[in-house]
Design a protein around this motif. Structure first.
Motif, PDB file in Angstrom:
ATOM      1  N   PHE A 161     -51.383 -16.244   3.666  1.00 24.91           N
ATOM      2  CA  PHE A 161     -51.236 -17.233   4.726  1.00 24.91           C
ATOM      3  C   PHE A 161     -50.625 -16.600   5.968  1.00 24.91           C
ATOM      4  O   PHE A 161     -49.976 -15.554   5.907  1.00 24.91           O
ATOM      5  CB  PHE A 161     -50.358 -18.390   4.255  1.00 24.91           C
ATOM      6  CG  PHE A 161     -50.956 -19.156   3.098  1.00 24.91           C
ATOM      7  CD1 PHE A 161     -51.873 -20.163   3.310  1.00 24.91           C
ATOM      8  CD2 PHE A 161     -50.608 -18.850   1.786  1.00 24.91           C
ATOM      9  CE1 PHE A 161     -52.428 -20.862   2.248  1.00 24.91           C
ATOM     10  CE2 PHE A 161     -51.154 -19.543   0.718  1.00 24.91           C
ATOM     11  CZ  PHE A 161     -52.070 -20.554   0.950  1.00 24.91           C
ATOM     12  N   ASP A 163     -48.068 -17.533   7.725  1.00 22.51           N
ATOM     13  CA  ASP A 163     -46.594 -17.371   7.728  1.00 22.51           C
ATOM     14  C   ASP A 163     -46.100 -16.939   6.344  1.00 22.51           C
ATOM     15  O   ASP A 163     -45.027 -17.338   5.911  1.00 22.51           O
ATOM     16  CB  ASP A 163     -45.926 -18.651   8.202  1.00 22.51           C
ATOM     17  CG  ASP A 163     -46.282 -19.830   7.320  1.00 22.51           C
ATOM     18  OD1 ASP A 163     -47.152 -19.651   6.438  1.00 22.51           O
ATOM     19  OD2 ASP A 163     -45.702 -20.917   7.467  1.00 22.51           O
ATOM     20  N   ALA A 165     -45.842 -17.647   3.452  1.00 22.02           N
ATOM     21  CA  ALA A 165     -45.757 -18.690   2.423  1.00 22.02           C
ATOM     22  C   ALA A 165     -45.213 -18.166   1.096  1.00 22.02           C
ATOM     23  O   ALA A 165     -45.726 -18.481   0.030  1.00 22.02           O
ATOM     24  CB  ALA A 165     -47.125 -19.351   2.217  1.00 22.02           C
ATOM     25  N   LEU A 167     -42.260 -18.020  -1.787  1.00 23.25           N
ATOM     26  CA  LEU A 167     -41.276 -18.981  -2.281  1.00 23.25           C
ATOM     27  C   LEU A 167     -39.891 -18.354  -2.068  1.00 23.25           C
ATOM     28  O   LEU A 167     -39.593 -17.299  -2.639  1.00 23.25           O
ATOM     29  CB  LEU A 167     -41.520 -19.288  -3.764  1.00 23.25           C
ATOM     30  CG  LEU A 167     -42.925 -19.829  -4.066  1.00 23.25           C
ATOM     31  CD1 LEU A 167     -43.142 -20.009  -5.558  1.00 23.25           C
ATOM     32  CD2 LEU A 167     -43.167 -21.144  -3.348  1.00 23.25           C
ATOM     33  N   PRO A 168     -39.083 -18.969  -1.214  1.00 19.93           N
ATOM     34  CA  PRO A 168     -37.835 -18.314  -0.782  1.00 19.93           C
ATOM     35  C   PRO A 168     -36.829 -18.073  -1.899  1.00 19.93           C
ATOM     36  O   PRO A 168     -35.959 -17.207  -1.766  1.00 19.93           O
ATOM     37  CB  PRO A 168     -37.266 -19.296   0.261  1.00 19.93           C
ATOM     38  CG  PRO A 168     -37.903 -20.602  -0.024  1.00 19.93           C
ATOM     39  CD  PRO A 168     -39.238 -20.297  -0.611  1.00 19.93           C
ATOM     40  N   GLU A 169     -36.938 -18.841  -2.989  1.00 14.17           N
ATOM     41  CA  GLU A 169     -35.951 -18.687  -4.058  1.00 14.17           C
ATOM     42  C   GLU A 169     -36.375 -17.621  -5.086  1.00 14.17           C
ATOM     43  O   GLU A 169     -35.646 -17.354  -6.034  1.00 14.17           O
ATOM     44  CB  GLU A 169     -35.745 -20.033  -4.774  1.00 14.17           C
ATOM     45  CG  GLU A 169     -34.930 -20.982  -3.924  1.00 14.17           C
ATOM     46  CD  GLU A 169     -35.365 -22.427  -4.060  1.00 14.17           C
ATOM     47  OE1 GLU A 169     -36.270 -22.704  -4.874  1.00 14.17           O
ATOM     48  OE2 GLU A 169     -34.821 -23.273  -3.327  1.00 14.17           O
ATOM     49  N   LEU A 170     -37.558 -17.048  -4.870  1.00 17.10           N
ATOM     50  CA  LEU A 170     -38.011 -15.991  -5.777  1.00 17.10           C
ATOM     51  C   LEU A 170     -37.977 -14.653  -5.043  1.00 17.10           C
ATOM     52  O   LEU A 170     -38.281 -14.593  -3.847  1.00 17.10           O
ATOM     53  CB  LEU A 170     -39.447 -16.269  -6.249  1.00 17.10           C
ATOM     54  CG  LEU A 170     -39.747 -17.618  -6.881  1.00 17.10           C
ATOM     55  CD1 LEU A 170     -41.174 -17.638  -7.429  1.00 17.10           C
ATOM     56  CD2 LEU A 170     -38.779 -17.938  -8.001  1.00 17.10           C
ATOM     57  N   ASP A 171     -37.627 -13.597  -5.765  1.00 20.68           N
ATOM     58  CA  ASP A 171     -37.642 -12.282  -5.121  1.00 20.68           C
ATOM     59  C   ASP A 171     -39.086 -11.760  -5.067  1.00 20.68           C
ATOM     60  O   ASP A 171     -40.017 -12.433  -5.537  1.00 20.68           O
ATOM     61  CB  ASP A 171     -36.675 -11.304  -5.827  1.00 20.68           C
ATOM     62  CG  ASP A 171     -37.078 -10.966  -7.253  1.00 20.68           C
ATOM     63  OD1 ASP A 171     -38.286 -11.028  -7.557  1.00 20.68           O
ATOM     64  OD2 ASP A 171     -36.191 -10.640  -8.064  1.00 20.68           O
ATOM     65  N   GLU A 174     -40.900 -11.586  -8.381  1.00 14.32           N
ATOM     66  CA  GLU A 174     -41.140 -12.920  -8.952  1.00 14.32           C
ATOM     67  C   GLU A 174     -42.235 -13.666  -8.190  1.00 14.32           C
ATOM     68  O   GLU A 174     -43.056 -14.358  -8.777  1.00 14.32           O
ATOM     69  CB  GLU A 174     -39.839 -13.730  -8.940  1.00 14.32           C
ATOM     70  CG  GLU A 174     -38.805 -13.199  -9.915  1.00 14.32           C
ATOM     71  CD  GLU A 174     -37.395 -13.702  -9.659  1.00 14.32           C
ATOM     72  OE1 GLU A 174     -36.538 -13.517 -10.533  1.00 14.32           O
ATOM     73  OE2 GLU A 174     -37.132 -14.252  -8.563  1.00 14.32           O
ATOM     74  N   TYR A 177     -45.432 -12.207  -9.502  1.00 19.29           N
ATOM     75  CA  TYR A 177     -45.881 -12.461 -10.872  1.00 19.29           C
ATOM     76  C   TYR A 177     -45.913 -13.930 -11.294  1.00 19.29           C
ATOM     77  O   TYR A 177     -46.326 -14.229 -12.408  1.00 19.29           O
ATOM     78  CB  TYR A 177     -45.133 -11.592 -11.885  1.00 19.29           C
ATOM     79  CG  TYR A 177     -43.671 -11.812 -12.135  1.00 19.29           C
ATOM     80  CD1 TYR A 177     -43.170 -13.023 -12.588  1.00 19.29           C
ATOM     81  CD2 TYR A 177     -42.769 -10.746 -12.000  1.00 19.29           C
ATOM     82  CE1 TYR A 177     -41.835 -13.193 -12.861  1.00 19.29           C
ATOM     83  CE2 TYR A 177     -41.419 -10.901 -12.281  1.00 19.29           C
ATOM     84  CZ  TYR A 177     -40.958 -12.138 -12.710  1.00 19.29           C
ATOM     85  OH  TYR A 177     -39.634 -12.289 -13.006  1.00 19.29           O
ATOM     86  N   ILE A 178     -45.508 -14.827 -10.411  1.00 18.89           N
ATOM     87  CA  ILE A 178     -45.480 -16.242 -10.813  1.00 18.89           C
ATOM     88  C   ILE A 178     -46.867 -16.741 -11.267  1.00 18.89           C
ATOM     89  O   ILE A 178     -46.988 -17.466 -12.253  1.00 18.89           O
ATOM     90  CB  ILE A 178     -44.881 -17.131  -9.690  1.00 18.89           C
ATOM     91  CG1 ILE A 178     -44.741 -18.594 -10.134  1.00 18.89           C
ATOM     92  CG2 ILE A 178     -45.680 -17.092  -8.406  1.00 18.89           C
ATOM     93  CD1 ILE A 178     -43.582 -18.860 -11.015  1.00 18.89           C
ATOM     94  N   ARG A 226     -49.069 -10.598  -3.918  1.00 19.31           N
ATOM     95  CA  ARG A 226     -49.200 -11.810  -4.732  1.00 19.31           C
ATOM     96  C   ARG A 226     -50.678 -12.226  -4.846  1.00 19.31           C
ATOM     97  O   ARG A 226     -51.161 -12.616  -5.901  1.00 19.31           O
ATOM     98  CB  ARG A 226     -48.390 -12.959  -4.105  1.00 19.31           C
ATOM     99  CG  ARG A 226     -48.536 -14.281  -4.848  1.00 19.31           C
ATOM    100  CD  ARG A 226     -47.736 -15.394  -4.222  1.00 19.31           C
ATOM    101  NE  ARG A 226     -48.235 -15.746  -2.898  1.00 19.31           N
ATOM    102  CZ  ARG A 226     -47.638 -16.592  -2.080  1.00 19.31           C
ATOM    103  NH1 ARG A 226     -46.490 -17.154  -2.429  1.00 19.31           N
ATOM    104  NH2 ARG A 226     -48.146 -16.866  -0.899  1.00 19.31           N
TER     105      ARG A 226
END
Lengths: 292, 401
Positions: A161, A163, A165, A167-171, A174, A177-178, A226
């Protein structure tokens, strides 16, 4: 953007065009290599509900007729997308027909409001057209329910994307691999895959860094990692360099090119910069919701 | 299925550990307070009930009461029965009482009440009346013509039903008492209060005076024998022991005298349930608002998660898990605060209430019940907003619409 960078990019593009014929041959070979793994996912996606056992043959209902179109990975047929903005109906796409070949790097260009992002969203199954069909790798997605589309995206498509995009709480690791976790891969599998792809995008030393501690360019690389971690059939990128400076943009586009050339990754990218489009094999131009 | 649960838990744990600490602390704090509120009223009610029971045992009935059989008016050979009962090791003391209703008169005022004829030396082993005297002195064995009045009879001393009382009798005053048609004057030797209005609406005089008024002098009769047992002895075991001893009279535990207390307890229980329902509703709304605000701030993230193929129910479950973790932490902290903080504090520093000094009683079964309800509220309060938002169009979420 400085002329120096522009010239350098042009030179690279020229060389790439000369190599195109060679590349196509190479791509065929790579596709065969990737095919094995992708077919596994494909079979998973096109799984039981659609399968009909017919003697020794397995037919998949959603599949279109194989044959002449087998090299076409995405086919958009007469795509119409209308948005309602208050009382007004806006026709963002007015019957677009588009074909994208396997291993192709395609840029979608056009002025603001021409429907570039809308087309990308239809092809990337992030949105559903009002009419028309989107066929991805011989799978007609137009009648897929949302849940199936989600599964299809998880296994077959990757997104970058504008910006990032993340997930700010994942390094970084993470974030990468989510989706592999969601696919049911083991911890070892998804961690090593994330480390491998992050190393490939030059972030091998920042696996456990949070997005908030990274520069825009680094975040976009995580986003690319990702998108590619699960070996998608197609990578969709919506103005991936819009928030980046020229140098970082070049680095990101170089990465795209690298994955396109070396892995035969099909890429569909929306951009409004000519020099970004120069990285692509082909440019699709849109104006007022139709192909130019 | 397991992968999905794993992803939900992964997202929830990361969100709690790396998310906004302020929101996490605030949410847990609020849930802790809600849990405390839910169990506090129950604990107070349990404390009050216990106090009521204590007052009743300590100042009125003792643990067990032996009464005449239905056909008889009196227990005959009361002293012999007392000795028999006192032979049980768990019995601390017994008091054979004559008990009747009488009419008190002081100056222009009259009132009815229960009058006990007691042997003061025996009574002090059963009830704490001696220590409840707030003016004058308690009866002693040779006393004749003297009476002890509860404050609800004498009036003053903070009596709850002052207007019904004799309106301010003091020690040394003389009151008229009419029992079974006989009227006699008694000098007030002492005034007591147990803070338990039923016990305070009585009067005590010596057995000899009462026998005389009832016309049963030297007959060794009693209308009840109150039995005090050692602390912790089960009343029903005592009753069985008395039956084994061959006691043929009616044996009733103090529980059977607590009718009005049960009524009060049940009424308070109803109030407690209403308060619990309101508390749970508040909990539900707070959880809903907190989770909703949390989710609205993560609209785009939810959109991205959906875009990359994370299933909607996995996303919803991650928010529900967060709410459950918040609720779980709140419950644990709230329970710890009650169990190791507030309850021991009120035990060492009892709260003064009209009934006397009261401490909180935390019932674990009630606490578990409240914890379960709070957990349920947190699940419902998080499922609704999470589901509503996760169901929205993917692009609307990504564009933050």
């Amino acid at each position: 953007m400085g002329n120096e960078v522009r010239n350098k990019v042009k030179e690279e593009v020229k060389t790439e065009h000369e190599d195109k014929v060679k590349k196509e041959a190479k791509d065929e070979m790579k596709n065969e290599m990737k095919g094995e793994m992708k077919n596994e996912i494909k079979n998973e996606m096109k799984g039981e509900p659609e399968k009909k056992e017919n003697g020794n043959k397995t037919e998949i209902e959603m599949k279109t007729t194989p044959g002449e179109n087998s090299d076409i990975i995405i086919e958009g047929i007469d795509i119409v997308r209308t948005f309602k903005m208050g009382e007004v109906q806006v026709r963002a796409l007015r019957g677009v027909n588009v074909k994208i070949r396997r291993g192709e790097f395609v840029a979608i260009m056009g002025p603001s409001g021409s429907g570039k992002t809308t087309l990308l969203n239809q092809l990337g199954l992030l949105d559903t057209p009002n009419s028309g069909r989107v066929i991805i790798d011989e799978t007609d997605t137009s009648r897929m329910p949302d849940r199936e589309k989600g599964k299809f995206r998880l296994h077959n498509l990757g997104y970058v994307f504008q910006d990032y995009a993340l997930l700010p709480e994942l390094d970084a690791s993470e974030n990468v691999y989510i989706s592999l976790m969601m696919q049911g891969k083991t911890k070892e599998e998804y961690e090593s895959a994330a480390a491998e792809i992050l190393t490939a995008v030059g972030l091998g030393d920042r696996l456990h860094q949070l997005p908030s501690k990274m520069s825009g360019g680094q975040q976009q690389r995580v986003s690319i990692a990702r998108a590619l971690a699960h070996n998608p059939r197609v990578l969709f990128a919506d103005e991936p360099c819009a928030n980046l400076d020229s140098q970082t943009s070049k680095e990101v586009l170089d990465l795209f090119k690298k994955f396109n050339k070396e892995m035969g990754q099909t890429i569909v990218m929306v951009t409004h910069e000519d020099w970004h489009a120069a990285y692509a094999d082909r440019v699709i131009r849109l104006k007022d919701g139709i192909l130019e | 299925m397991l992968e999905k649960a794993k992803v939900s838990f992964f997202l929830a744990s990361r969100s709690i550990v790396r998310g906004n600490r302020g929101i996490t602390i605030f949410t847990v704090f609020v849930l802790t307070l809600i849990f405390v509120q839910l169990v506090l009223f129950s604990s107070m009610l349990a404390g009050v009930t216990l106090k009521f029971n204590e007052l009743m045992v300590d100042f009125q009935t003792g643990n067990v009461v032996v009464e005449p059989t239905e056909e008889e008016r009196y227990i005959e050979s009361a002293s012999a029965l007392q000795k028999k009962i006192e032979s049980l090791p768990q019995v601390v003391g017994t008091s054979a009482r004559l008990k009747t209703t009488g009419n008190f008169r002081y100056k222009e005022k009259e009132m009815g009440g229960t009058v006990y004829g007691i042997d003061p030396a025996d009574e002090i082993f059963v009830t704490g009346l001696e220590d409840a005297v707030i003016s004058g002195e308690f009866l002693s064995r040779p006393d004749r013509g003297e009476i002890i009045l509860g404050r609800e009879v004498s009036g003053s001393f903070g009596a709850l039903m002052e207007s019904r009382s004799l309106g301010g009798v003091e020690v040394g005053d003389t009151v008229e008492l009419t029992v079974s048609g006989k009227t006699r004057e008694f000098r007030v030797k002492g005034i007591y209060t147990t803070r338990y209005f039923m016990a305070d609406a009585s009067a005590y005089l010596s057995r000899a005076d009462m026998e005389e008024m009832l016309g049963i002098e030297n007959r060794d009769f009693a209308q009840e024998i109150a039995v005090k047992t050692t602390a912790g002895t089960d009343e029903y075991e005592t009753r069985n022991a008395l039956l084994s001893l061959g006691v043929r009279e009616n044996i009733r535990t103090w529980h059977e005298f607590a009718g009005i207390l049960r009524l009060i307890e049940n009424t308070l229980g109803l109030v407690r349930n209403i308060m619990n329902a309101i508390g749970l509703l508040i909990a539900f709304v707070i959880i809903f608002v907190v989770i909703y605000v949390n989710i609205v701030n993560k609209k785009r993230q939810i959109g991205v998660q959906k875009a990359i193929g994370i299933e909607q129910n996995v996303i919803v479950a991650s928010f529900v898990l967060q709410a459950m973790l918040y609720a779980g932490t709140g419950i644990i902290l709230g329970y710890a605060f009650m169990r190791f903080g507030l309850v021991p504090y009120t035990e060492s520093n009892p709260v003064e209430i009209p009934l006397g000094a009261m401490s909180l009683r935390l019932d674990d079964a009630e606490a578990i019940n409240r914890a379960f309800l709070l957990f349920l509220a947190s699940i419902i309060g998080s499922v609704i907003p999470a589901y509503k938002l996760a169901q929205k169009d993917l692009l609307d979420l990504i564009w933050g619409k």
